[in-house]
Design a protein around this motif. Structure first.
Motif, mmCIF file in Angstrom:
data_model
loop_
_atom_site.group_PDB
_atom_site.id
_atom_site.type_symbol
_atom_site.label_atom_id
_atom_site.label_comp_id
_atom_site.label_asym_id
_atom_site.label_seq_id
_atom_site.Cartn_x
_atom_site.Cartn_y
_atom_site.Cartn_z
ATOM 1 N N ARG A 191 -7.784 -4.814 4.145
ATOM 2 C CA ARG A 191 -8.388 -5.672 3.112
ATOM 3 C C ARG A 191 -7.332 -6.579 2.482
ATOM 4 O O ARG A 191 -7.572 -7.776 2.280
ATOM 5 N N GLU A 204 0.830 -1.205 0.000
ATOM 6 C CA GLU A 204 0.000 0.000 0.000
ATOM 7 C C GLU A 204 0.868 1.260 0.000
ATOM 8 O O GLU A 204 0.619 2.192 -0.783
ATOM 9 N N SER A 214 -7.443 -0.180 3.205
ATOM 10 C CA SER A 214 -6.867 -0.961 2.106
ATOM 11 C C SER A 214 -5.875 -1.991 2.626
ATOM 12 O O SER A 214 -5.824 -3.125 2.150
#
Length: 203
Positions: free
Chosen positions: A44, A28, A41
């Motif tokens: 996830r 990320e 994010s």
């Protein structure tokens, strides 16, 4: 079951959870930078609830610090793989930076986001590079490298050579006409690194 085994199981599970989160965080941060990265994010990608991330790392900057530290430790753990010959050292780090471009992007993000704050793990990182500089000094004193170049500046020059293709791949492609991951570019850059090390070696 022994009490020590019962205690070890949660510890192993926690370590595994943190490792998965840090791997997802590297992806990320490499893609979006610190400002653009989202805890949601990361959660996830790691397949965990974001509340667990906050429990382990407090906030996004704490997560970034831990993620960068994990990459630095990974590099340090592989130090025994580093060759001794200067030409082989350059080739090793050139290939390693192309292989692990997420690490390179995270370093770039660190540079872009730093506005004068203390550098993460600065003492440890300084010591890491000091060892490489001391190695260059030793090679110079033994007559294996030219003494005309200051070893600290030589370290900067060599570092730039092995980081440039992974750091600015679009410029490398525009200049050479080949993508940095292509066999053509790798062969071209490897030959150039070998030629440069010959120039640094006394006749």
């Amino acid at each position: 079951m022994a009490s020590s085994e019962i205690q070890n199981k949660p510890q192993k599970k926690e370590a595994s959870s943190q490792e998965a989160i840090l791997k997802a965080a590297i992806k990320e941060f490499a893609e979006r930078g610190v400002d653009g990265a989202r805890i949601e994010s990361v959660a996830r990608l790691a397949n965990f609830n974001k509340s667990l991330i906050y429990r382990y790392f407090t906030d996004k900057h704490g997560l970034f610090k831990a993620a960068l530290q994990s990459k630095l430790e990974e590099r340090a753990d592989n130090v025994e793989k580093i060759p001794v010959d200067i030409a082989e050292i350059l080739q090793y780090f050139f290939e390693e930076n192309l292989r692990d471009q997420d690490y390179v992007r995270v370093l770039l993000n660190e540079a872009q986001q730093n506005d004068g704050d203390p550098i993460i793990d600065e003492p440890w990182r300084r010591d890491y590079y000091k060892k490489h500089i001391d190695s260059l000094k030793k090679s110079q004193s033994e007559g294996n490298l030219l003494e005309e170049i200051d070893p600290v500046c030589l370290m900067l020059i060599l570092t730039s050579l092995v980081f440039f293709p992974a750091t600015l791949p679009q410029l490398a492609q525009m200049i050479t006409g080949n993508h940095v991951n292509s066999e053509e570019f790798k062969a071209q850059w490897s030959e150039s690194l070998a030629a440069i090390t010959k120039l640094l070696t006394p006749s």
